[in-house]
Design a protein around this motif. Structure first.
Motif, PDB file in Angstrom:
ATOM      1  N   GLY A   1     -19.647  -4.258  60.381  1.00  0.00           N
ATOM      2  CA  GLY A   1     -20.769  -5.037  59.882  1.00  0.00           C
ATOM      3  C   GLY A   1     -21.492  -4.419  58.702  1.00  0.00           C
ATOM      4  N   ALA A   2     -21.043  -3.226  58.263  1.00  0.00           N
ATOM      5  CA  ALA A   2     -21.712  -2.578  57.134  1.00  0.00           C
ATOM      6  C   ALA A   2     -21.456  -3.360  55.853  1.00  0.00           C
ATOM      7  N   ASP A   3     -22.383  -3.232  54.914  1.00  0.00           N
ATOM      8  CA  ASP A   3     -22.272  -3.926  53.634  1.00  0.00           C
ATOM      9  C   ASP A   3     -21.346  -3.131  52.727  1.00  0.00           C
ATOM     10  N   ARG A   4     -20.170  -3.664  52.448  1.00  0.00           N
ATOM     11  CA  ARG A   4     -19.194  -2.959  51.625  1.00  0.00           C
ATOM     12  C   ARG A   4     -19.399  -3.208  50.130  1.00  0.00           C
ATOM     13  N   THR A   5     -20.445  -3.881  49.765  1.00  0.00           N
ATOM     14  CA  THR A   5     -20.709  -4.130  48.344  1.00  0.00           C
ATOM     15  C   THR A   5     -21.821  -3.248  47.810  1.00  0.00           C
ATOM     16  N   LEU A   6     -22.368  -2.375  48.675  1.00  0.00           N
ATOM     17  CA  LEU A   6     -23.553  -1.584  48.333  1.00  0.00           C
ATOM     18  C   LEU A   6     -23.419  -0.206  48.977  1.00  0.00           C
ATOM     19  N   PRO A   7     -23.830   0.872  48.293  1.00  0.00           N
ATOM     20  CA  PRO A   7     -23.764   2.197  48.908  1.00  0.00           C
ATOM     21  C   PRO A   7     -24.641   2.280  50.155  1.00  0.00           C
ATOM     22  N   HIS A   8     -24.257   3.151  51.074  1.00  0.00           N
ATOM     23  CA  HIS A   8     -25.022   3.335  52.295  1.00  0.00           C
ATOM     24  C   HIS A   8     -26.433   3.830  51.963  1.00  0.00           C
ATOM     25  N   GLY A   9     -27.421   3.166  52.502  1.00  0.00           N
ATOM     26  CA  GLY A   9     -28.812   3.559  52.301  1.00  0.00           C
ATOM     27  C   GLY A   9     -29.461   3.021  51.045  1.00  0.00           C
ATOM     28  N   ALA A  10     -28.685   2.352  50.193  1.00  0.00           N
ATOM     29  CA  ALA A  10     -29.243   1.831  48.944  1.00  0.00           C
ATOM     30  C   ALA A  10     -29.976   0.517  49.183  1.00  0.00           C
ATOM     31  N   THR A  11     -30.970   0.269  48.353  1.00  0.00           N
ATOM     32  CA  THR A  11     -31.709  -0.998  48.390  1.00  0.00           C
ATOM     33  C   THR A  11     -31.198  -1.900  47.282  1.00  0.00           C
ATOM     34  N   ALA A  12     -30.798  -3.104  47.657  1.00  0.00           N
ATOM     35  CA  ALA A  12     -30.319  -4.051  46.658  1.00  0.00           C
ATOM     36  C   ALA A  12     -31.484  -4.528  45.796  1.00  0.00           C
ATOM     37  N   LEU A  13     -31.331  -4.393  44.495  1.00  0.00           N
ATOM     38  CA  LEU A  13     -32.346  -4.851  43.557  1.00  0.00           C
ATOM     39  C   LEU A  13     -32.070  -6.288  43.142  1.00  0.00           C
ATOM     40  N   GLU A  14     -33.053  -6.883  42.520  1.00  0.00           N
ATOM     41  CA  GLU A  14     -32.949  -8.290  42.140  1.00  0.00           C
ATOM     42  C   GLU A  14     -31.875  -8.485  41.077  1.00  0.00           C
ATOM     43  N   ILE A  15     -31.033  -9.478  41.273  1.00  0.00           N
ATOM     44  CA  ILE A  15     -30.015  -9.842  40.285  1.00  0.00           C
ATOM     45  C   ILE A  15     -30.682 -10.682  39.193  1.00  0.00           C
ATOM     46  N   PRO A  16     -30.425 -10.397  37.929  1.00  0.00           N
ATOM     47  CA  PRO A  16     -31.088 -11.136  36.846  1.00  0.00           C
ATOM     48  C   PRO A  16     -30.830 -12.642  36.936  1.00  0.00           C
ATOM     49  N   ALA A  17     -31.803 -13.407  36.514  1.00  0.00           N
ATOM     50  CA  ALA A  17     -31.643 -14.861  36.462  1.00  0.00           C
ATOM     51  C   ALA A  17     -30.554 -15.208  35.449  1.00  0.00           C
ATOM     52  N   PRO A  18     -29.789 -16.260  35.695  1.00  0.00           N
ATOM     53  CA  PRO A  18     -28.721 -16.641  34.757  1.00  0.00           C
ATOM     54  C   PRO A  18     -29.201 -16.803  33.320  1.00  0.00           C
ATOM     55  N   SER A  19     -30.420 -17.308  33.152  1.00  0.00           N
ATOM     56  CA  SER A  19     -30.930 -17.539  31.796  1.00  0.00           C
ATOM     57  C   SER A  19     -31.245 -16.240  31.064  1.00  0.00           C
ATOM     58  N   ASP A  20     -31.353 -15.115  31.798  1.00  0.00           N
ATOM     59  CA  ASP A  20     -31.667 -13.842  31.162  1.00  0.00           C
ATOM     60  C   ASP A  20     -30.430 -13.098  30.679  1.00  0.00           C
ATOM     61  N   ARG A  21     -29.259 -13.587  31.026  1.00  0.00           N
ATOM     62  CA  ARG A  21     -28.015 -12.908  30.667  1.00  0.00           C
ATOM     63  C   ARG A  21     -27.364 -13.584  29.460  1.00  0.00           C
ATOM     64  N   PRO A  22     -26.680 -12.819  28.601  1.00  0.00           N
ATOM     65  CA  PRO A  22     -25.987 -13.429  27.463  1.00  0.00           C
ATOM     66  C   PRO A  22     -24.836 -14.307  27.940  1.00  0.00           C
ATOM     67  N   ALA A  23     -24.532 -15.327  27.172  1.00  0.00           N
ATOM     68  CA  ALA A  23     -23.479 -16.262  27.565  1.00  0.00           C
ATOM     69  C   ALA A  23     -22.115 -15.581  27.614  1.00  0.00           C
ATOM     70  N   PHE A  24     -21.830 -14.717  26.621  1.00  0.00           N
ATOM     71  CA  PHE A  24     -20.524 -14.062  26.595  1.00  0.00           C
ATOM     72  C   PHE A  24     -20.548 -12.894  25.621  1.00  0.00           C
ATOM     73  N   VAL A  25     -19.559 -12.026  25.778  1.00  0.00           N
ATOM     74  CA  VAL A  25     -19.241 -11.025  24.768  1.00  0.00           C
ATOM     75  C   VAL A  25     -17.766 -11.174  24.450  1.00  0.00           C
ATOM     76  N   THR A  26     -17.404 -10.826  23.228  1.00  0.00           N
ATOM     77  CA  THR A  26     -16.012 -10.901  22.801  1.00  0.00           C
ATOM     78  C   THR A  26     -15.471  -9.498  22.618  1.00  0.00           C
ATOM     79  N   CYS A  27     -14.312  -9.237  23.210  1.00  0.00           N
ATOM     80  CA  CYS A  27     -13.673  -7.932  23.084  1.00  0.00           C
ATOM     81  C   CYS A  27     -12.262  -8.118  22.545  1.00  0.00           C
ATOM     82  N   PRO A  28     -11.855  -7.329  21.558  1.00  0.00           N
ATOM     83  CA  PRO A  28     -10.463  -7.399  21.102  1.00  0.00           C
ATOM     84  C   PRO A  28      -9.528  -6.914  22.191  1.00  0.00           C
TER      85      PRO A  28
END
Length: 269
Positions: free
Chosen positions: A5-32
């Protein structure tokens, strides 16, 4: 092994912080494309305007390094000496004049500083025994002797912004092309917004070839784009569109031991 039942997406004992709102993130980046490989089998055609980022993001790239206390202490001992006027004869051999200026105008300060080769377009580099002695010399300015001025400056780089990578992101890169599925390829396609600490080993083996899971260290979670567009630069607009999902956000202190060693997330699971 993690407890049931442990959370495998987060280190043990860590507190999950707020995920940024979609509008605060850039639409895309381009990489060669990493390694100039041919377009992936799953590549699509994108018109140039869909690969061209806004100017503010197109020119941005950050490198972040862990702070080295010893190196910082050394840098805080340095000052850069500039002599004016430009035609002053002593500029040809600045060291003796700088020492004479100190002995004449600041005899109460220790005279055991070192004179190093010029840097930062200065006439000389002065290395004091301690940072406090450098600051004392800076406060004593200006040094004016025989109509010639010696000006001491700290190391200054106004065009460089110090980056503090305080956040760790667990991100999922969806529909990631098999042809780019190497550690170097994944690092190359993520470097625009974060430093790759870890890649889930499961993404390199069948049957899970659809999603690449990575742990990133970065300055601001809002830098994570909604998409990475891998441009194969073949003149035909061939590209892969990789959606990016933020799974978890936490403070970097939960991912490092007290000795500074990184604590793996995926291998620990």
């Amino acid at each position: 092994m993690l407890a049931a039942g442990a959370d495998r997406t987060l280190p043990h004992g860590a507190t999950a912080l707020e995920i940024p709102a979609p509008s605060d993130r850039p639409a895309f980046v381009t990489c060669p494309s990493f390694g100039n490989v041919p377009p992936a089998a799953t590549a699509v055609h994108l018109p140039p305007e869909m690969l061209r980022e806004p100017r503010a993001r197109r020119t941005r790239a950050c490198l972040s390094f862990a702070s080295d206390p010893e190196a910082e202490h050394h840098a805080r001992r340095l000052a850069y000496a500039y002599i004016t006027p430009p035609e002053a004869p002593c500029r040809a051999d600045a060291g003796p004049f700088i020492r004479r200026a100190f002995r004449t105008l600041a005899l109460d300060l220790p005279q055991n500083f070192e004179l190093l080769p010029p840097a930062r377009r200065a006439d000389a580099t002065v290395r004091f025994r301690t940072p406090d002695l450098r600051e004392a010399a800076l406060r004593r300015q200006p040094f004016v002797l025989d109509g010639v001025t010696v000006k001491l400056l700290r190391e200054q780089a106004p065009a460089v912004r110090r980056v503090s990578s305080d956040y760790i992101i667990h991100a999922a890169l969806r529909d990631y092309p098999v042809e780019q599925r190497t550690r170097k390829g994944i690092e190359s396609n993520c470097f625009r917004f974060g430093f790759v600490l870890e890649i889930d080993p499961a993404c390199f083996t069948a049957p899970d070839l659809a999603t690449v899971r990575v742990v990133l260290e970065l300055e601001d979670p809002r830098e994570i784009p909604h998409e990475v567009r891998i441009d194969y630069c073949d003149g035909h607009g061939s590209a892969n569109v990789v959606p990016v999902e933020i799974v978890r956000v936490w403070h970097r202190s939960h991912s490092y031991h007290a000795n500074g060693q990184y604590i793996p997330l995926f291998q620990a699971a």
